[in-house]
Design an enzyme around this catalytic site. Sequence first.
Site, PDB file in Angstrom:
ATOM      1  N   HIS A 192       0.613  -1.605  -0.504  1.00  0.00           N
ATOM      2  CA  HIS A 192      -0.435   0.136  -0.150  1.00  0.00           C
ATOM      3  C   HIS A 192       0.766   1.580   0.205  1.00  0.00           C
ATOM      4  CE1 HIS A 192       0.303   0.501   4.701  1.00  0.00           C
ATOM      5  NE2 HIS A 192      -0.823  -0.847   4.551  1.00  0.00           N
ATOM      6  N   GLU A 208      -7.247  -6.189   9.066  1.00  0.00           N
ATOM      7  CA  GLU A 208      -6.703  -5.814   7.286  1.00  0.00           C
ATOM      8  C   GLU A 208      -6.459  -6.272   6.534  1.00  0.00           C
ATOM      9  OE1 GLU A 208      -2.963  -2.696   8.206  1.00  0.00           O
ATOM     10  OE2 GLU A 208      -3.582  -2.241   6.368  1.00  0.00           O
ATOM     11  N   ASP A 255      -3.989  -7.532   4.302  1.00  0.00           N
ATOM     12  CA  ASP A 255      -2.633  -8.945   4.822  1.00  0.00           C
ATOM     13  C   ASP A 255      -3.296  -9.586   5.781  1.00  0.00           C
ATOM     14  OD1 ASP A 255      -2.241  -5.996   6.255  1.00  0.00           O
ATOM     15  OD2 ASP A 255      -0.565  -6.918   6.929  1.00  0.00           O
ATOM     16  N   ASP A 300       0.790  -6.722  14.332  1.00  0.00           N
ATOM     17  CA  ASP A 300       1.304  -5.666  13.753  1.00  0.00           C
ATOM     18  C   ASP A 300       2.276  -5.103  14.749  1.00  0.00           C
ATOM     19  OD1 ASP A 300       1.005  -6.329  10.883  1.00  0.00           O
ATOM     20  OD2 ASP A 300      -0.831  -4.615  11.152  1.00  0.00           O
TER      21      ASP A 300
HETATM   22 FE1  FEO Z   1      -2.296  -3.889   9.707  1.00  0.00          FE
HETATM   23 FE2  FEO Z   1      -0.160  -6.122   8.460  1.00  0.00          FE
HETATM   24  O1  FEO Z   1      -1.451  -4.869   8.740  1.00  0.00           O
END
Ligand code: FEO
Length: 402
Positions: A24, A80, A82, A167
């Site tokens: 992103h 999210e 991912d 994360d």
């Molecule tokens: Fe906040 Fe690794 O996604």
Amino acid sequence: MERYLLRDDIWWVGAIDWDVRDFHGYETPRGTTYNAYLIMDDKVALVDGCRDGFGPEMLARVRGCCGIRPVDYMVINHIEPDHSGAIPWLLDNLRPEKVFCSKRAKEALAFMISPEWVKQWDLQVVGTGDELSLGHRTLQFIDAPMLHWPDSMFTYVKESKTLLPNDAFGQHLAHSRRFADEVDQGDLMEEASKYYANILMPFGSPIAKMIDKIAEMGLEIEAIGPSHGAIWRTPEGIAKIIESYRAWSHFEAPERVALFYDTMWHATERMTMAIEDGVAQEGVECGVYRLTANPRSEMARQVLQCKAFLVGSPTLNQAMFPTVGGFLTYIKGLKPKKRIAGSYGSYGWGGGACKQVDAELRALGLDVLDPLECRYMPQMDDLEACHELGRTIARRVKGERA
Ligand code: FEO
């Protein structure tokens, strides 16, 4: 397919994305991993998912660990894409008895996937204070809002003293090794700091509070399994990453100056070199970064790693140079604090760039020096003024008032 024992029958069952180079908008030259963990006990729990398209790789690792045993529980620490992109596919294949997530995650998944999907899986809301027994081990849930989304949650495996914070404490680093003590320490900390700068810098205050909260809760931590990159499992590694997060969350930085600039006909470039010379003369380290030549995510890391920075822009059509505008827009979102900053640049007739850059830096609430401009090509007195600006900012970095 290779899977890795973290400790006490906690297995890494994630996926490796060797090829991703744009996450992103965050340049990821070393790729990344989507980490997930399978905890084998009387009940089997899977913590976290992965990006859409990586589900089969992860499922192969899960089955390599537990064979045909059912995966009883799934925990979604963060939604999210991912981490959640492959979750519908994984749930269809694993059919767990129960799925756990935070209240905010459940609300958002209705938008991200669909209200029907949320209802179909009857998502169980958990948060700080809730526990889930797997038999011999217990999962403890800790809400971690804005680390880095509202839904973010940590899972702590109590008896194994293992924190799975999604994360937080991660790095975008694809590697054939799984553990932080097995990889090059320079690469590791470069990616950990870049990750913090680009993903977590805006949330310094919640991060500082979370570090305090972990200490207050008396959590003993012998392993940290983030959702990206290498796993921290040695006392030295765990201490290093927690201390780094503490320092970064308080915007502590080395005594360094960074110069971010762009140039049309080398005038702003010449100003940059004279400023660098002035900084160096004061014995302070100075990094020089032409914005067209450096990835934006690395520039964000440099902002994290300096006490002061200057932004140099030529004037183009009465405005700052487009690359400078893009850099400032990105940095504005990351909300750096406790930095000395300033602007400089060359113009031909009307000017305008320095004024715009200066306004952007002041809007960030930084300690801003007066802009320094020159017309067309810098002359000897302009270059002397640039040199003096370099010395001034270097002295400020050292704690001396100019
Ligand atoms: Fe906040 Fe690794 O996604």
